[in-house]
Design an enzyme around this catalytic site. Sequence first.
Site, PDB file in Angstrom:
ATOM      1  N   SER A   1      23.826  29.691  42.549  1.00 26.43           N
ATOM      2  CA  SER A   1      22.514  29.587  42.679  1.00 26.43           C
ATOM      3  C   SER A   1      21.177  30.537  41.580  1.00 26.43           C
ATOM      4  O   SER A   1      20.183  29.844  41.136  1.00 26.43           O
ATOM      5  CB  SER A   1      21.672  29.598  44.133  1.00 26.43           C
TER       6      SER A   1
ATOM      7  N   HIS B   1      24.064  22.895  44.949  1.00 29.69           N
ATOM      8  CA  HIS B   1      23.735  22.593  43.602  1.00 29.69           C
ATOM      9  C   HIS B   1      24.416  21.988  43.083  1.00 29.69           C
ATOM     10  O   HIS B   1      23.693  21.416  41.739  1.00 29.69           O
ATOM     11  CB  HIS B   1      23.247  24.047  42.244  1.00 29.69           C
TER      12      HIS B   1
ATOM     13  N   LYS C   1      18.008  19.671  48.197  1.00 26.10           N
ATOM     14  CA  LYS C   1      17.610  20.294  46.718  1.00 26.10           C
ATOM     15  C   LYS C   1      17.806  18.014  46.205  1.00 26.10           C
ATOM     16  O   LYS C   1      17.565  17.540  46.257  1.00 26.10           O
ATOM     17  CB  LYS C   1      18.789  20.518  46.271  1.00 26.10           C
TER      18      LYS C   1
HETATM   19  C1  LIG Z   1      20.188  26.193  49.470  1.00 27.74           C
HETATM   20  C2  LIG Z   1      21.131  26.583  49.614  1.00 27.74           C
HETATM   21  C3  LIG Z   1      21.293  26.637  50.474  1.00 27.74           C
HETATM   22  C4  LIG Z   1      20.739  26.265  51.976  1.00 27.74           C
HETATM   23  O1  LIG Z   1      20.227  24.964  52.108  1.00 27.74           O
HETATM   24  P1  LIG Z   1      19.147  24.377  52.953  1.00 27.74           P
HETATM   25  O2  LIG Z   1      19.510  23.292  53.028  1.00 27.74           O
HETATM   26  O3  LIG Z   1      18.381  25.631  52.213  1.00 27.74           O
HETATM   27  O4  LIG Z   1      18.867  25.555  54.254  1.00 27.74           O
HETATM   28  C5  LIG Z   1      22.678  27.032  50.929  1.00 27.74           C
HETATM   29  N1  LIG Z   1      23.390  27.532  50.061  1.00 27.74           N
HETATM   30  C6  LIG Z   1      23.201  27.710  48.473  1.00 27.74           C
HETATM   31  C7  LIG Z   1      24.301  28.274  47.819  1.00 27.74           C
HETATM   32  C8  LIG Z   1      21.815  27.063  48.256  1.00 27.74           C
HETATM   33  O5  LIG Z   1      21.449  27.192  46.855  1.00 27.74           O
END
Ligand SMILES: *Cc1c(COP(=O)(O)O)cnc(C)c1O
Length: 393
Positions: free
Chosen positions: A183, A211, A242
């Site tokens: 990320s 992602h 996302k």
């Molecule tokens: C954003 C993210 C999460 C968490 O997801 P949420 O739905 O925002 O709690 C978990 N793992 C990664 C790699 C992320 O980027």
Amino acid sequence: MELIEALDRELRRLDEQSLRRRRRTADTPCAPRVQVDGRAMLAFCSNDYLGLAAHPRLVEALREGATRYGVGSGGSHLISGHSRAHELLEERLAAFLAPNLEAARAMYFSTGYMANVGVLTALADRDADIFSESLNHASLIDGARMSRANVKVYPHADLRLLEDGLAASTAKTKLVVTDSVFSMDGDLAPLPDLLALCERHGAWLVVDDAHGFGVLGTHGRGALEHFGLRSPYLIYIGTLGKAAGVGGAFVAAHATVIDWLLQRARPYIYTTASAPALAHALLASLDLIDGEEGRMRRMRLQALRAQFHNSLALRRWKLLPSHTAIQPVVIGPNDEALKAAAALHEQGFWVPAIRPPTVPVGTARLRVTLSAAHTAEEVTQLAEALNRLERMN
Ligand SMILES: *Cc1c(COP(=O)(O)O)cnc(C)c1O
């Protein structure tokens, strides 16, 4: 009061190290053009990679979901909160992921954080070995800690050390846990090699595709589709706040794994089910992702990424070689990264500075994220602003 004073001292220390975090308040929907703290800004910071977060069809689906199902779920999934909308979403996700998972079944969680903690604590206990990639997301790190398993962190993409560890492990349950797209760097984990290792050593491969889901693969099925993987050893986590533009997350795996999670995943069991209308909106989001519009948006995102690369001419700062929507510009020192983000902000660009402990010390960076909703012109504007800023520093 002494307790308050102690916290105030700690907060001042964060200030001195340029590590104090603050929020900005957006008054408009998530989009490239936003109103933030009363100012018009061009945003390069959301994870809304396909530009679906404010898509009229999803807004309408959420409204329809509220009309049909009301607002609150009224209970946890195992008591009374599991609605038809949740059930339909899980069936749809399982069908979508079926080409990459054997006997696929899916389970919808309220957040990705909860899904990751749920999977690791349900599958691993004190007697298990968890092999965790060093750049994993905080939610995987927390889940591994909470499981009380024996956690071995392997260096970024270092399969040799991982293989040694797997070969030496005598644990009955072994899990290899990794982000698919990292990320803060935007690079991809070597999933085909990781899966081969897991199959050879009888370990689960837990893939967090926060992602990648919606973005990677011809149909947007994410990293597994991108690499053409299929295996019963895979436990796949996709987040839905996302690229999918709504919220929540899901775990997809062999039906037996999902049945086990239903018995043991505490962040699923001991929480109120999220609003059914969100699940209803997510069905519309999956239609977009899986369809022609999703395909067009994925192509557009790739074109913007190439254009950003071609428009940047940096000397000291370093654009990481990422093939995803995450385009980090590594600056180094915390204060210089903060100064750069502040200067961009002055010029109307909203780009976050990411500092330790989120990234290693000395690698503070601007984390540029692109979205299919950006125009080519907007991406060029940002690249030129970065080129100018670097020369001024
Ligand atoms: C954003 C993210 C999460 C968490 O997801 P949420 O739905 O925002 O709690 C978990 N793992 C990664 C790699 C992320 O980027």
